[in-house]
Design an enzyme around this catalytic site. Structure first.
Site, short mmCIF file in Angstrom:
data_model
loop_
_atom_site.label_atom_id
_atom_site.label_comp_id
_atom_site.label_asym_id
_atom_site.label_seq_id
_atom_site.Cartn_x
_atom_site.Cartn_y
_atom_site.Cartn_z
N HIS A 208 -0.22 -12.26 1.33
CA HIS A 208 -1.19 -11.06 0.34
C HIS A 208 -1.80 -11.77 -0.76
O HIS A 208 -2.92 -11.92 -0.91
CB HIS A 208 -0.64 -10.09 0.06
CG HIS A 208 -1.23 -8.75 -0.12
ND1 HIS A 208 -0.95 -7.29 0.02
CD2 HIS A 208 -2.63 -8.53 -0.43
CE1 HIS A 208 -1.84 -6.44 -0.26
NE2 HIS A 208 -3.16 -7.33 -0.45
N ARG B 140 -16.11 -0.73 -2.70
CA ARG B 140 -15.09 0.40 -3.22
C ARG B 140 -16.08 1.50 -3.41
O ARG B 140 -15.86 2.21 -4.55
CB ARG B 140 -14.26 -0.05 -4.53
CG ARG B 140 -13.61 -1.42 -4.14
CD ARG B 140 -12.53 -1.69 -5.43
NE ARG B 140 -12.20 -3.08 -5.20
CZ ARG B 140 -11.37 -3.56 -4.36
NH1 ARG B 140 -10.74 -2.82 -3.46
NH2 ARG B 140 -11.05 -4.91 -4.45
N GLY B 141 -17.12 1.90 -2.64
CA GLY B 141 -17.87 2.85 -2.86
C GLY B 141 -19.18 2.87 -3.77
O GLY B 141 -20.27 3.66 -3.55
N PRO C 181 -16.10 -4.13 1.91
CA PRO C 181 -17.47 -4.52 2.21
C PRO C 181 -18.54 -3.48 1.60
O PRO C 181 -19.66 -3.76 1.54
CB PRO C 181 -17.51 -4.33 3.72
CG PRO C 181 -16.41 -3.41 4.05
CD PRO C 181 -15.42 -3.77 3.06
N LEU C 182 -17.91 -2.17 1.21
CA LEU C 182 -18.85 -1.39 0.50
C LEU C 182 -18.45 -1.20 -0.93
O LEU C 182 -19.03 -0.45 -1.77
CB LEU C 182 -18.49 0.07 1.07
CG LEU C 182 -18.73 0.15 2.56
CD1 LEU C 182 -18.62 1.62 2.90
CD2 LEU C 182 -19.95 -0.33 2.94
N TYR D 251 0.75 -1.02 0.11
CA TYR D 251 0.12 0.05 -0.07
C TYR D 251 0.84 1.44 0.01
O TYR D 251 1.61 1.61 0.82
CB TYR D 251 -0.83 0.03 1.31
CG TYR D 251 -1.96 -1.09 1.27
CD1 TYR D 251 -2.29 -1.88 0.30
CD2 TYR D 251 -2.76 -1.33 2.44
CE1 TYR D 251 -3.08 -2.71 0.44
CE2 TYR D 251 -3.65 -2.18 2.80
CZ TYR D 251 -3.92 -3.16 1.41
OH TYR D 251 -4.92 -4.23 1.52
#
Length: 330
Positions: A124, A207-208, A204-205, A56
């Site tokens: 990962h 990515r918007g 969980p959203l 990241y």
């Protein structure tokens, strides 16, 4: 906030924790000052677990989190991930699960985070050419050396998980899980529950897509992760946003923010599940965290699922490059 245990012997963490990909600019520009405000607000709201990775921002997320922890001296649990390498000279990404590389990666993450031990360390992405038993065995040695507290895996199948768990205790598995991505419900959720392994739901959203303010492609920077994601291509995004309108209307009828309902749905699918939404906005984080106290019945969950049309969502989860090392779920 409610706490849940990750795995039979793992740490107890807030049921809604924080994914720290966004603080390194993966979904748009941000500053360290803004990231610090977000982390501060997360703690105020009861977040006790932070999830990051060495990839990241090429270490930036870990560094910012490390500086925050040094300032606050908090008793929280930290997860990080390794196994994806990036060659700056060529821009190439590839998977490296070799014992030597993982040992070096963990040392680098410890240094950036400013800690003596990482509570949970995930592979990962998996190298399909390297046996999972060898990879987990290497992490087991690092666990016994005290550098990591527990072993995790990300984006793996139930079959791989079972093999890994026979080699050494797996504490948690991460997979993308949302109302847009319900593949974990087919097998991996049941497998983790059976084996006493925590399940950590990232994105969980979606990515918007499942928020009150849908994403706008025109406002995304060239480095935004979604720019190259198939679900956010011009054609697919317009269809996905149109389908999500029915979900937002239902949430309005229920009297709750779409982010809260999305998180509540995920948490309702099992007591071993923890959600790690990522955001740059303290306000958006607050909406997600409200989902931890929202109790949905089975009838509520069925009603939520039914508002999405057949075929939703449109587009694959990842582009070819983004999906490197991902084991697709059955």
């Amino acid at each position: 906030m409610e706490e849940r245990r990750l795995g039979t012997l793992g740490p107890r963490v807030s049921s809604v924790s924080l994914g720290c990909m966004s603080i390194a600019g993966a979904y748009g520009p941000t500053t360290e000052e803004e990231a610090m405000r977000l982390l501060e607000r997360a703690v105020d709201l009861g977040v006790t677990h932070f999830d990051t990775a060495d990839i990241y921002g090429m270490g930036i997320s870990e560094e910012i989190l490390g500086r925050f922890l040094k300032q606050r001296r908090l008793r929280v649990s930290i997860a990080s991930k390794g196994g994806i390498r990036y060659m700056r000279a060529t821009g190439e990404r590839f998977i490296d699960n070799s014992p030597g590389y993982l040992a070096t990666a963990i040392d680098n993450s410890l240094r950036r985070l400013g800690v003596d031990r990482i509570d949970i360390y995930y592979i990962h992405r998996l190298d399909p050419q390297r046996p999972i038993e060898e990879v987990v065995g290497a992490l087991g040695r690092l666990k016994r050396a005290g550098k990591i507290g527990a072993i995790g895996l990300s984006e793996v199948s139930a079959q791989t998980l079972r093999r890994a768990h026979r080699e050494d205790r797996i504490t948690a598995v991460q997979s993308e899980y949302s109302l847009c991505t319900r593949l974990p419900e087919r097998e991996i959720l049941d497998t983790t529950e059976e084996l006493g392994i925590g399940f950590v739901a990232f994105a969980p959203l979606s990515r918007g897509l499942l928020t009150a303010t849908p994403p706008d492609v025109d406002s995304m920077t060239p480095r935004d992760f979604r720019r190259k994601n198939p679900r956010f291509s011009l054609e697919n995004l317009s269809r996905n946003l149109e389908a999500a309108v029915r979900f937002r209307d239902l949430c309005q009828d229920m009297g709750h923010d779409p982010a809260s309902v999305s998180i509540a749905y995920i948490l309702a699918q099992g007591r071993h599940i923890v959600a790690i939404p990522g955001t740059r906005s303290p306000e958006n984080l607050e909406a997600s965290i409200k989902g931890a106290s929202l109790r949905l019945s089975q009838a509520d969950c069925e009603r939520i699922v039914e508002v999405f049309p057949e075929g939703f969502p449109w587009g694959s989860r990842y582009s070819k490059t983004q999906g490197l090392g991902v084991e697709e779920l059955a």
